[in-house]
Design an enzyme around this catalytic site. Structure first.
Site, PDB file in Angstrom:
ATOM      1  N   CYS A   1     -30.213  14.147  -5.304  1.00 37.00           N
ATOM      2  CA  CYS A   1     -31.332  15.072  -5.023  1.00 37.00           C
ATOM      3  C   CYS A   1     -31.433  16.332  -5.819  1.00 37.00           C
ATOM      4  CB  CYS A   1     -31.463  15.484  -3.552  1.00 37.00           C
ATOM      5  SG  CYS A   1     -29.982  16.954  -3.401  1.00 37.00           S
TER       6      CYS A   1
ATOM      7  N   LYS B   1       5.927 -13.761  -0.440  1.00 35.33           N
ATOM      8  CA  LYS B   1       5.247 -12.677  -0.737  1.00 35.33           C
ATOM      9  C   LYS B   1       3.650 -12.829  -0.102  1.00 35.33           C
ATOM     10  CE  LYS B   1       7.951  -9.758  -3.055  1.00 35.33           C
ATOM     11  NZ  LYS B   1       7.402  -8.788  -4.117  1.00 35.33           N
TER      12      LYS B   1
ATOM     13  N   CYS C   1     -26.706  17.441  -7.749  1.00 37.39           N
ATOM     14  CA  CYS C   1     -26.402  16.321  -7.189  1.00 37.39           C
ATOM     15  C   CYS C   1     -27.079  15.159  -7.659  1.00 37.39           C
ATOM     16  CB  CYS C   1     -26.788  16.616  -5.515  1.00 37.39           C
ATOM     17  SG  CYS C   1     -26.856  15.227  -4.604  1.00 37.39           S
TER      18      CYS C   1
ATOM     19  N   CYS D   1     -23.099  19.028  -2.318  1.00 34.66           N
ATOM     20  CA  CYS D   1     -24.197  19.122  -2.514  1.00 34.66           C
ATOM     21  C   CYS D   1     -24.985  20.133  -1.646  1.00 34.66           C
ATOM     22  CB  CYS D   1     -25.080  17.767  -2.430  1.00 34.66           C
ATOM     23  SG  CYS D   1     -26.795  17.675  -2.007  1.00 34.66           S
TER      24      CYS D   1
ATOM     25  N   LYS E   1       8.571  -8.447   5.824  1.00 33.97           N
ATOM     26  CA  LYS E   1       9.425  -7.961   4.832  1.00 33.97           C
ATOM     27  C   LYS E   1       8.774  -6.426   4.670  1.00 33.97           C
ATOM     28  CE  LYS E   1      11.171  -8.423   0.043  1.00 33.97           C
ATOM     29  NZ  LYS E   1      10.840  -7.248  -0.681  1.00 33.97           N
TER      30      LYS E   1
ATOM     31  N   TYR F   1      17.462  -4.934   9.639  1.00 35.16           N
ATOM     32  CA  TYR F   1      17.413  -6.210   9.407  1.00 35.16           C
ATOM     33  C   TYR F   1      18.710  -7.089   9.376  1.00 35.16           C
ATOM     34  CZ  TYR F   1      17.343  -4.715   4.406  1.00 35.16           C
ATOM     35  OH  TYR F   1      17.468  -3.873   3.204  1.00 35.16           O
TER      36      TYR F   1
ATOM     37  N   GLU G   1      11.021 -12.760   9.695  1.00 35.61           N
ATOM     38  CA  GLU G   1      10.537 -11.552  10.041  1.00 35.61           C
ATOM     39  C   GLU G   1       9.971 -10.805   8.861  1.00 35.61           C
ATOM     40  OE1 GLU G   1      15.012  -9.563   9.015  1.00 35.61           O
ATOM     41  OE2 GLU G   1      14.973 -11.085  10.315  1.00 35.61           O
TER      42      GLU G   1
ATOM     43  N   CYS H   1     -31.401  16.036   1.328  1.00 34.89           N
ATOM     44  CA  CYS H   1     -30.653  15.036   0.225  1.00 34.89           C
ATOM     45  C   CYS H   1     -30.767  14.006   0.929  1.00 34.89           C
ATOM     46  CB  CYS H   1     -29.453  15.667  -0.108  1.00 34.89           C
ATOM     47  SG  CYS H   1     -28.499  14.395  -0.895  1.00 34.89           S
TER      48      CYS H   1
ATOM     49  N   ASP I   1       8.131  -2.585   3.458  1.00 37.89           N
ATOM     50  CA  ASP I   1       8.132  -2.157   2.030  1.00 37.89           C
ATOM     51  C   ASP I   1       8.595  -0.572   2.262  1.00 37.89           C
ATOM     52  OD1 ASP I   1       7.526  -2.336  -0.512  1.00 37.89           O
ATOM     53  OD2 ASP I   1       5.564  -2.452  -0.379  1.00 37.89           O
TER      54      ASP I   1
HETATM   55  S1  IVH Z   1      17.286  -8.825   3.824  1.00 38.13           S
HETATM   56  C1  IVH Z   1      20.963 -10.050   1.815  1.00 38.13           C
HETATM   57  N1  IVH Z   1      15.387  -8.518   5.418  1.00 38.13           N
HETATM   58  O1  IVH Z   1      13.629  -6.378   0.414  1.00 38.13           O
HETATM   59  C2  IVH Z   1      19.705  -9.862   2.272  1.00 38.13           C
HETATM   60  N2  IVH Z   1      15.561  -7.423   3.411  1.00 38.13           N
HETATM   61  O2  IVH Z   1      14.673  -7.810  -2.089  1.00 38.13           O
HETATM   62  C3  IVH Z   1      19.146  -8.714   1.904  1.00 38.13           C
HETATM   63  N3  IVH Z   1      13.613  -5.843   2.798  1.00 38.13           N
HETATM   64  O3  IVH Z   1      15.343  -4.037  -0.791  1.00 38.13           O
HETATM   65  C4  IVH Z   1      17.873  -8.247   2.307  1.00 38.13           C
HETATM   66  N4  IVH Z   1      12.511  -6.023   4.670  1.00 38.13           N
HETATM   67  O4  IVH Z   1      15.306  -3.497   1.580  1.00 38.13           O
HETATM   68  C5  IVH Z   1      16.002  -8.304   4.231  1.00 38.13           C
HETATM   69  N5  IVH Z   1      13.382  -8.305   6.834  1.00 38.13           N
HETATM   70  C6  IVH Z   1      13.995  -8.016   6.005  1.00 38.13           C
HETATM   71  C7  IVH Z   1      13.629  -7.078   4.909  1.00 38.13           C
HETATM   72  C8  IVH Z   1      14.182  -6.727   3.536  1.00 38.13           C
HETATM   73  C9  IVH Z   1      12.545  -5.558   3.589  1.00 38.13           C
HETATM   74  C10 IVH Z   1      13.919  -5.333   1.541  1.00 38.13           C
HETATM   75  C11 IVH Z   1      15.406  -5.098   1.295  1.00 38.13           C
HETATM   76  C12 IVH Z   1      15.676  -5.196  -0.016  1.00 38.13           C
HETATM   77  C13 IVH Z   1      14.520  -5.958  -0.563  1.00 38.13           C
HETATM   78  C14 IVH Z   1      14.857  -7.419  -1.012  1.00 38.13           C
END
Ligand code: IVH
Length: 677
Positions: A415, A318, A412, A430, A119, A229, A117, A436, A121
């Site tokens: 020009c 990552k 500017c 400008c 991750k 999640y 899935e 220009c 942010d």
């Molecule tokens: S699982 C025990 N799944 O990433 C497992 N975390 O470093 C806990 N995060 O602050 C996390 N997307 O909030 C999981 N699909 C995802 C996620 C996710 C983002 C964040 C989570 C946590 C950080 C983990």
């Protein structure tokens, strides 16, 4: 035990100080001083020193904890099951290594099934539902104790206050991510820049900061969203035996889980997912910083267990960081289509968000002053999605001696006309207009662009030459170009010159919205151009309309109306339009077409509830009706859509019983814009 060299000890102390400082700025002040990528590097270096010299590890080392203590203002919320973090991988090898360890611990030879899935942010959140009712929302805090932010969480519309359906545990603790979609984030920062207030560094920060507002009224104004999640624990009916089924169940109970998830097999499946999602990363509506692989079988997860800060059954893989540090080599001013002059930072090239970036925008003079960016500074650059890279902040600690604050130029840079800044406006302009060269080039680029006149092959390089050689001054001039003239240009031969002439000829057949948009009237974007075309049906009626009449069109306020008036009042603009028409630019007669053709929302019934942020309810009604839709007062089984704003009334519950499709404001705007096209 190995003796610890003094240099190593010193380095570890320095790393700890830097990491602690960064933690404090990030978690307590919501004002990160360094990007995550830098933080990760420092953290990994410390981890590797500590693993080489275990004697270095101390209880107060940042490697020994998950976050920082909550700062007060909120009640504390204990996490019966700690909120952990994830181990990170930056390469396929590290993923393979993780998978190998999983199989070894499980004494399992086959391919492990993972739930893969995105991750997200944003900010981690724990939501507790008791008998289906949302009773607590809590931030992660230090992993064991977080802050109770229930009031704030209740303002997030994608978090149900009551679970749907049946079969959920009596006590259900859902874990997930609160995040701010990119469009909302950009809009929030745009408004902040206009109002001259502080902008957010990134959507994650904006989400975390919004969750920690002491007054939920402020949280409610922020465009937050949520994806679940996982589940921490559930009492009562037992949960499904696999992670992906648990997430599916959550969605049946009215929660949202990220749709971009998939069950995959083994390392290959993981890496394939990583690559596929990576290719889509820039077009997702939200920021992700990687993907997460989780062993799918809950039994296996339990067998694997946890180390101090992370589960052994999950791994974050990552993507290249979207924020990096680099230095500012120069600050220059760029002149745009409407003369707006924008400060641009020339940077020491840096790899960020998957590409090498050497220029970044600073938006406008106020923004530049607020951030106080100077030549020689170390800065954080961010490049996410399709957004232009920007300098988000200066790393103050790294400013060299003797730097100078940047001033707005008086002339500017292209020009030499005067630069003027209208009272109350954020941008300086400008005053050269079409004198220009920079403005001329931008106006032509806009005119030729795909969503405007769509002149294939008339790109920036050619436009630059046409303007520099005085072959073209206004958009009308391009239709007088000859094959011979074009063939003379750099990188052009007979053949491409011929193709361009052909493209010019084709572009003459256009539509009214496209033509209006191509004119480049200030504040008239594609959506406004469509609305104007639809409302007035002909160019003549738009030209003849008063400011008040213009405001009868959806989406047109006094400022836009004024820009439109001012544009058509200019003699030279009238001349350009006249020349374009005599050159053969034309579009179908909308008045006639309108009578023959039904609106795209014909037969669709809408009900509105709650407060909308970007328009009034009557504006929304006007826009829906302009596309042929009908707006009624109450929900029935004939209702196609319920448009749900902030603080919706009882109509929402009613719509849920009829299973009416529910549109939030962004969804409505998308629908209206799509249909208006
Ligand atoms: S699982 C025990 N799944 O990433 C497992 N975390 O470093 C806990 N995060 O602050 C996390 N997307 O909030 C999981 N699909 C995802 C996620 C996710 C983002 C964040 C989570 C946590 C950080 C983990």
């Amino acid at each position: 035990m190995t003796a610890i060299p003094e240099a190593v000890r010193k380095r570890a102390t320095k790393l700890r100080d830097e990491i602690e400082q960064a933690n404090y700025r990030y978690y307590v002040l919501d004002e990160p001083s360094i990007p995550d990528s830098e933080y990760d590097r420092l953290f990994r270096e410390l981890q590797s020193l500590e693993s080489e010299y275990p004697g270095l590890v101390s209880a107060d080392s940042p490697t020994q904890r998950v976050g920082v203590q909550p700062v007060g203002g909120f009640a504390t919320a204990e996490h019966a099951t700690p909120m952990l973090s994830l181990d990170n991988a930056f390469s396929t090898e590290e993923v393979a290594e993780f998978d190998r360890r999983v199989r070894e611990r499980l004494s399992y030879d086959g391919n492990v099934t993972y739930s893969a899935e995105p991750k997200l942010d944003g900010a981690a959140i724990s939501l507790t539902y008791q008998d289906g009712l949302l009773v607590r929302g809590a931030t992660r805090g230090d992993g064991t104790v977080g802050e109770e932010v229930t009031h704030n969480v209740r303002t997030i519309r994608s978090i149900p206050l009551r679970l749907h359906g049946r079969g959920f545990p009596t006590v259900l603790e859902v874990r997930g991510e609160v995040f701010m979609p990119l469009a909302g984030f950009e809009e929030l920062n745009r408004k902040a820049r206009e109002a001259g207030t502080k902008t957010f560094v990134n959507p994650r920060n904006a989400a975390a900061g919004s969750l920690r507002q002491l007054d939920p009224k402020f949280t409610a104004e922020r465009p937050l969203d949520f994806f679940a999640y996982g589940v921490a624990h559930g009492d009562g009916p037992s949960l499904a035996p696999t992670h992906h089924e648990i997430l599916d169940n959550l969605t049946e109970w009215g929660l949202r889980a990220c749709p971009e998830r998939r069950v995959v097999t083994g390392v290959d499946g993981c890496v394939e997912f990583y690559e596929e999602l990576g290719a889509q990363r820039n077009s997702l509506a939200y920021d992700i910083d990687g993907v997460v692989y989780k062993v799918d079988e809950i039994d296996q997860q339990e067998a694997l267990g946890y180390v101090s800060r992370a589960p052994r059954w999950a791994l974050a893989h990552k993507y290249p960081a979207q924020e990096q540090v680099t230095t500012v080599e120069a600050i220059e001013w760029q002149v745009g289509r409407t003369g707006a002059i924008t400060p641009v930072a020339r940077l020491t090239p840096v790899f960020v968000g998957g590409v090498t970036v050497s220029n970044a925008t600073l938006h406008n003079i106020d923004d530049l002053r607020r951030k106080d960016v100077r030549v020689g500074d170390t800065v954080i650059v961010r490049r996410a999605g399709d957004v232009i890279p920007e300098v988000v902040s200066v790393v103050g600690e790294r400013r060299p001696a003797k730097t100078k604050a940047v001033r707005l130029p008086r002339k500017c840079p292209v020009c030499r006309s005067d630069v003027l800044r209208v009272e109350g406006e954020a941008v300086a302009r400008c005053t050269g207009g079409l004198v220009c060269a920079a403005q001329r080039k931008e106006a032509l680029r806009h005119f030729a662009s795909r969503r405007a006149m769509d002149i294939e092959g008339l790109g920036a390089k050619i436009i630059d030459q046409l303007v520099e050689q005085d072959l073209v001054a206004t958009p009308a001039d391009i239709y007088n170009l000859t094959v011979e003239q074009l063939a003379e240009l750099d990188r052009m031969g007979e053949k491409s010159a011929g193709n361009l002439i052909e493209a010019l000829r084709n572009s003459k057949e256009t539509t009214l919205p496209k033509f209006l948009y191509a004119l480049g009237i200030r504040e008239v974007g594609e959506a406004t151009a469509s609305n104007l075309a639809r409302h007035f049906a002909s160019l003549e009626s738009i030209e003849a309309a008063s400011s008040e009449e213009l405001q009868d069109a959806p989406d047109v306020g006094p400022v836009v109306a004024e820009h439109i008036r001012a544009f058509f009042e200019q003699r030279h603009n009238q001349e350009v339009i006249q020349k374009l028409r005599s050159a053969g630019v034309h579009w179908p007669d909308l008045q006639k077409a309108r009578a023959d053709q039904a609106g795209p929302l014909d037969g669709k019934t809408f009900v509105l509830t709650g407060t909308l942020d970007g328009m009034t309810r009557s504006e929304a009604k006007k826009r829906i009706e302009a596309l042929g839709g009908k707006v009624t007062g109450s929900v029935s089984k004939k209702t196609d859509y319920l448009v749900c704003g902030r603080d919706p009334g009882s109509k929402l519950a009613k719509a849920e019983t009829f299973r009416t499709e529910i549109l939030d404001e962004p969804a409505l705007v998308t629908l209206l814009n799509d249909e208006a096209r």
